[in-house]
Scaffold this motif. Structure first.
Motif, PDB file in Angstrom:
ATOM      1  N   GLU A  14      46.829 -26.733  30.029  1.00  0.00           N
ATOM      2  CA  GLU A  14      47.543 -27.250  30.856  1.00  0.00           C
ATOM      3  C   GLU A  14      49.087 -27.890  30.460  1.00  0.00           C
ATOM      4  O   GLU A  14      49.335 -27.862  31.465  1.00  0.00           O
ATOM      5  N   THR A  15      48.957 -27.155  29.157  1.00  0.00           N
ATOM      6  CA  THR A  15      49.674 -26.427  28.862  1.00  0.00           C
ATOM      7  C   THR A  15      51.454 -26.020  29.377  1.00  0.00           C
ATOM      8  O   THR A  15      50.607 -25.007  30.384  1.00  0.00           O
ATOM      9  N   LEU A  16      52.372 -25.452  29.522  1.00  0.00           N
ATOM     10  CA  LEU A  16      53.345 -24.833  30.613  1.00  0.00           C
ATOM     11  C   LEU A  16      53.526 -23.135  30.038  1.00  0.00           C
ATOM     12  O   LEU A  16      52.904 -23.133  28.596  1.00  0.00           O
ATOM     13  N   PRO A  17      53.270 -22.650  30.548  1.00  0.00           N
ATOM     14  CA  PRO A  17      54.084 -21.031  30.188  1.00  0.00           C
ATOM     15  C   PRO A  17      54.698 -20.857  29.289  1.00  0.00           C
ATOM     16  O   PRO A  17      55.844 -21.900  29.337  1.00  0.00           O
ATOM     17  N   GLN A  18      54.753 -20.441  28.184  1.00  0.00           N
ATOM     18  CA  GLN A  18      55.747 -19.969  27.494  1.00  0.00           C
ATOM     19  C   GLN A  18      56.795 -20.113  27.567  1.00  0.00           C
ATOM     20  O   GLN A  18      58.808 -20.065  27.519  1.00  0.00           O
ATOM     21  N   HIS A  19      57.407 -19.173  29.089  1.00  0.00           N
ATOM     22  CA  HIS A  19      58.218 -18.595  29.915  1.00  0.00           C
ATOM     23  C   HIS A  19      59.022 -18.889  31.124  1.00  0.00           C
ATOM     24  O   HIS A  19      60.110 -18.854  31.141  1.00  0.00           O
ATOM     25  N   SER A  20      58.436 -20.555  30.693  1.00  0.00           N
ATOM     26  CA  SER A  20      59.004 -21.637  31.486  1.00  0.00           C
ATOM     27  C   SER A  20      60.542 -22.128  31.347  1.00  0.00           C
ATOM     28  O   SER A  20      60.683 -22.543  29.879  1.00  0.00           O
ATOM     29  N   LEU A  21      61.211 -22.005  32.033  1.00  0.00           N
ATOM     30  CA  LEU A  21      62.314 -22.489  32.073  1.00  0.00           C
ATOM     31  C   LEU A  21      62.912 -24.073  31.678  1.00  0.00           C
ATOM     32  O   LEU A  21      61.707 -24.324  31.756  1.00  0.00           O
ATOM     33  N   PRO A  22      63.983 -24.556  30.460  1.00  0.00           N
ATOM     34  CA  PRO A  22      63.819 -25.674  30.138  1.00  0.00           C
ATOM     35  C   PRO A  22      64.374 -26.813  31.132  1.00  0.00           C
ATOM     36  O   PRO A  22      64.414 -26.075  32.591  1.00  0.00           O
ATOM     37  N   GLN A  23      64.436 -27.694  31.283  1.00  0.00           N
ATOM     38  CA  GLN A  23      64.642 -28.996  32.642  1.00  0.00           C
ATOM     39  C   GLN A  23      65.540 -28.702  32.632  1.00  0.00           C
ATOM     40  O   GLN A  23      66.022 -29.135  34.112  1.00  0.00           O
ATOM     41  N   HIS A  24      66.942 -28.805  32.174  1.00  0.00           N
ATOM     42  CA  HIS A  24      68.393 -28.606  32.207  1.00  0.00           C
ATOM     43  C   HIS A  24      68.525 -27.486  33.559  1.00  0.00           C
ATOM     44  O   HIS A  24      69.820 -27.369  34.004  1.00  0.00           O
ATOM     45  N   SER A  25      67.916 -26.400  33.451  1.00  0.00           N
ATOM     46  CA  SER A  25      67.699 -25.405  34.265  1.00  0.00           C
ATOM     47  C   SER A  25      67.479 -25.772  36.067  1.00  0.00           C
ATOM     48  O   SER A  25      67.843 -24.778  36.264  1.00  0.00           O
ATOM     49  N   LEU A  26      66.718 -26.516  35.995  1.00  0.00           N
ATOM     50  CA  LEU A  26      66.841 -26.757  37.365  1.00  0.00           C
ATOM     51  C   LEU A  26      67.538 -27.281  37.966  1.00  0.00           C
ATOM     52  O   LEU A  26      67.675 -26.739  39.565  1.00  0.00           O
ATOM     53  N   PRO A  27      68.737 -27.962  37.891  1.00  0.00           N
ATOM     54  CA  PRO A  27      69.416 -28.951  39.195  1.00  0.00           C
ATOM     55  C   PRO A  27      70.388 -27.613  39.794  1.00  0.00           C
ATOM     56  O   PRO A  27      70.339 -27.922  41.054  1.00  0.00           O
ATOM     57  N   ARG A  28      70.022 -26.112  39.941  1.00  0.00           N
ATOM     58  CA  ARG A  28      71.143 -25.541  40.263  1.00  0.00           C
ATOM     59  C   ARG A  28      69.876 -24.634  41.291  1.00  0.00           C
ATOM     60  O   ARG A  28      70.339 -24.615  42.543  1.00  0.00           O
ATOM     61  N   TYR A  29      68.626 -24.921  41.462  1.00  0.00           N
ATOM     62  CA  TYR A  29      67.695 -24.718  42.470  1.00  0.00           C
ATOM     63  C   TYR A  29      67.272 -25.477  43.384  1.00  0.00           C
ATOM     64  O   TYR A  29      67.082 -25.901  44.190  1.00  0.00           O
ATOM     65  N   VAL A  30      67.719 -27.133  42.577  1.00  0.00           N
ATOM     66  CA  VAL A  30      67.477 -28.219  43.434  1.00  0.00           C
ATOM     67  C   VAL A  30      68.850 -28.142  44.267  1.00  0.00           C
ATOM     68  O   VAL A  30      68.545 -28.846  45.554  1.00  0.00           O
ATOM     69  N   ASP A  31      69.990 -28.129  44.032  1.00  0.00           N
ATOM     70  CA  ASP A  31      71.514 -27.864  44.780  1.00  0.00           C
ATOM     71  C   ASP A  31      71.263 -27.618  46.006  1.00  0.00           C
ATOM     72  O   ASP A  31      71.731 -27.442  47.150  1.00  0.00           O
ATOM     73  N   ALA A  32      70.810 -26.044  45.017  1.00  0.00           N
ATOM     74  CA  ALA A  32      70.403 -25.114  46.510  1.00  0.00           C
ATOM     75  C   ALA A  32      69.437 -25.163  47.464  1.00  0.00           C
ATOM     76  O   ALA A  32      69.678 -24.669  48.520  1.00  0.00           O
ATOM     77  N   LEU A  33      68.199 -25.735  47.098  1.00  0.00           N
ATOM     78  CA  LEU A  33      67.220 -25.785  48.199  1.00  0.00           C
ATOM     79  C   LEU A  33      67.800 -27.373  48.889  1.00  0.00           C
ATOM     80  O   LEU A  33      67.950 -26.892  50.399  1.00  0.00           O
ATOM     81  N   TRP A  34      68.033 -28.370  49.248  1.00  0.00           N
ATOM     82  CA  TRP A  34      68.592 -29.253  49.103  1.00  0.00           C
ATOM     83  C   TRP A  34      69.606 -28.268  50.122  1.00  0.00           C
ATOM     84  O   TRP A  34      69.734 -29.016  51.710  1.00  0.00           O
ATOM     85  N   ALA A  35      70.977 -27.920  50.296  1.00  0.00           N
ATOM     86  CA  ALA A  35      71.601 -27.109  50.904  1.00  0.00           C
ATOM     87  C   ALA A  35      71.109 -26.178  52.214  1.00  0.00           C
ATOM     88  O   ALA A  35      71.720 -26.458  53.066  1.00  0.00           O
ATOM     89  N   ALA A  36      70.089 -25.992  51.396  1.00  0.00           N
ATOM     90  CA  ALA A  36      69.349 -25.024  52.471  1.00  0.00           C
ATOM     91  C   ALA A  36      68.579 -25.382  53.810  1.00  0.00           C
ATOM     92  O   ALA A  36      68.163 -26.260  54.306  1.00  0.00           O
ATOM     93  N   ALA A  37      67.722 -26.948  53.148  1.00  0.00           N
ATOM     94  CA  ALA A  37      67.520 -27.852  53.600  1.00  0.00           C
ATOM     95  C   ALA A  37      67.621 -28.830  54.723  1.00  0.00           C
ATOM     96  O   ALA A  37      66.752 -28.570  56.116  1.00  0.00           O
ATOM     97  N   ILE A  38      69.053 -28.886  53.883  1.00  0.00           N
ATOM     98  CA  ILE A  38      69.842 -29.990  55.331  1.00  0.00           C
ATOM     99  C   ILE A  38      71.012 -28.983  56.430  1.00  0.00           C
ATOM    100  O   ILE A  38      70.813 -29.526  56.873  1.00  0.00           O
ATOM    101  N   ALA A  39      70.377 -28.424  55.907  1.00  0.00           N
ATOM    102  CA  ALA A  39      71.191 -27.147  57.038  1.00  0.00           C
ATOM    103  C   ALA A  39      70.064 -26.555  57.909  1.00  0.00           C
ATOM    104  O   ALA A  39      70.124 -25.633  58.912  1.00  0.00           O
ATOM    105  N   GLY A  40      68.780 -27.111  57.742  1.00  0.00           N
ATOM    106  CA  GLY A  40      67.717 -25.994  58.353  1.00  0.00           C
ATOM    107  C   GLY A  40      67.607 -24.704  58.746  1.00  0.00           C
ATOM    108  O   GLY A  40      66.861 -23.896  59.419  1.00  0.00           O
ATOM    109  N   ASP A  41      67.652 -24.626  57.153  1.00  0.00           N
ATOM    110  CA  ASP A  41      67.474 -22.488  57.214  1.00  0.00           C
ATOM    111  C   ASP A  41      66.424 -22.645  56.023  1.00  0.00           C
ATOM    112  O   ASP A  41      66.559 -22.319  55.286  1.00  0.00           O
TER     113      ASP A  41
END
Length: 372
Positions: A14-41
């Motif tokens: 159940e432990t996270l993989p050693q290569h997982s990115l830290p939590q603080h690196s996720l916002p850019r993916y959140v912002d990018a997914l938000w932009a795509a989702a709200i645009a219907g892309d």
């Protein structure tokens, strides 16, 4: 079941993989997914989550901390009237497709027990349940995802045919709690334990316990952790009656539920007499007003069912915020409660509940005006 929490490992797998990115690196993916989702892309949204996976983000984090975060933002933006209903529906549909894409991209061979994941009948917010189903698959469970609005008889038939270790029951709409009670009781009668989750069951799981669920989880990680920790206890009283809540003996819940259309009509007519502005309402405004009144009666009935006055008060506060965000004066709620109280004057619990809610609502409206 999708609010982000710190994951508690339950074993080496159940432990996270050693290569997982830290939590603080996720916002850019959140912002990018938000932009795509709200645009219907849809294709752009899929590219975002695949890029996160390729960069080494743990698949569970992609589901819960990227897709889940975007979906929570969708809800907040809709409530604040910054996106339309159509945009909300579009973004949610894209998020659902993205979850499926992640599930197809990352596959885990089942090595744990079987879990059925379903939404309460009448519950059409299916994404939290879908996220849980995919997280459980990532953890190695064999998952039967039954989707939104699953009638209790169909769920019971599935349980009898497949004999899963547990049912994960999702609900976000509190007015479905009586139906959830019937579903939980039916599942327990088959000997299958229930873990409940979603906003409908309360922020602390109070309603899950009240209605007989063996377990409750505040989010998908917690639910997966609990199921991975070991089997849920088997139901001790599988013949629990649906009406075993003592306060239901007064029949107020039943009477309010049965007369909902008449109550809505009476309150609407009374509001027309009290509020001259309603004579100028468009057909759409009339329809929305009737829907709001129906929701008020439904939440009142649910509060009567659970015996929890605070449930109704929280709903009214939320409704007032939604109306204000849409430039609709929330003050109309006060006369609506007065008129509803007049219709239910022979119902002691309903009367006390309405009086308390009215006083609380009036005080909050006055306070908002004074601070404005």
């Amino acid at each position: 079941m999708t609010d982000p929490t710190t994951r508690t490992p339950t074993g080496p797998e159940e432990t996270l993989p050693q290569h997982s990115l830290p939590q603080h690196s996720l916002p850019r993916y959140v912002d990018a997914l938000w932009a795509a989702a709200i645009a219907g892309d849809e294709y752009g949204a899929t590219d975002v989550v695949f890029a996160a996976l390729d960069a080494g983000v743990d698949p569970e984090a992609v589901l819960l901390d990227v897709v889940g975060a975007v979906q929570r933002r969708v809800g907040r933006e809709w409530a604040a009237n910054r996106i339309s209903v159509a945009q909300e529906h579009t973004a949610t549909a894209i998020d659902e497709r993205v979850v499926g894409a992640v599930g197809h991209r990352v596959r885990t061979e089942p090595h744990r027990g079987r879990i059925a994941v379903a939404c309460v009948d009448g519950e059409w917010h299916a994404l939290p349940a879908r996220l849980l189903a995919e997280v459980l698959r990532l953890r190695g469970f064999r998952v039967d995802y039954l989707g939104a609005q699953v009638p209790a008889p169909h769920l019971v038939e599935h349980l009898q045919r497949t004999a899963p270790e547990a049912v994960a029951l999702s609900g976000s709409i509190a007015t479905r709690l009586p139906t959830a009670h019937a579903t939980i009781t039916a599942c327990r009668a088959t000997g299958v334990p229930v873990i409940a989750g979603g906003a409908a069951f309360g922020s602390d799981g109070h309603y899950a316990r009240l209605l007989g669920a063996e377990a409750w989880a505040p989010d998908a990680r917690a639910a997966a952790d609990r199921l991975a920790a070991g089997p849920l206890p088997r139901p001790q009283n599988s013949t629990q009656a649906i009406d075993d809540l003592p306060h239901l003996g007064d029949q107020e819940y039943t009477m309010v539920t049965r007369t909902t259309p008449q109550l809505v009509k009476a309150v609407y007519t009374g509001l027309e007499q009290r509020l001259p502005v309603m004579a100028r309402y468009t057909e759409q405004q009339r329809q929305h007003t009737a829907e709001d009144l129906e929701h008020i009666v439904q939440f009142l009935a649910t509060a009567l069912y659970t015996g929890d006055d605070e449930l109704f008060g929280r709903f009214l506060s939320w409704t007032a915020e939604i109306l204000e965000a849409r430039s609709v004066p929330p003050g109309f709620l006060v006369p609506a409660l007065d008129l509803l109280g007049a219709e239910l004057r022979d119902f002691p619990r309903a009367t006390a509940l309405l009086e308390g809610a009215r006083a609380q609502l009036a005080a909050s409206i006055i306070g908002a005006r004074e601070s404005a």
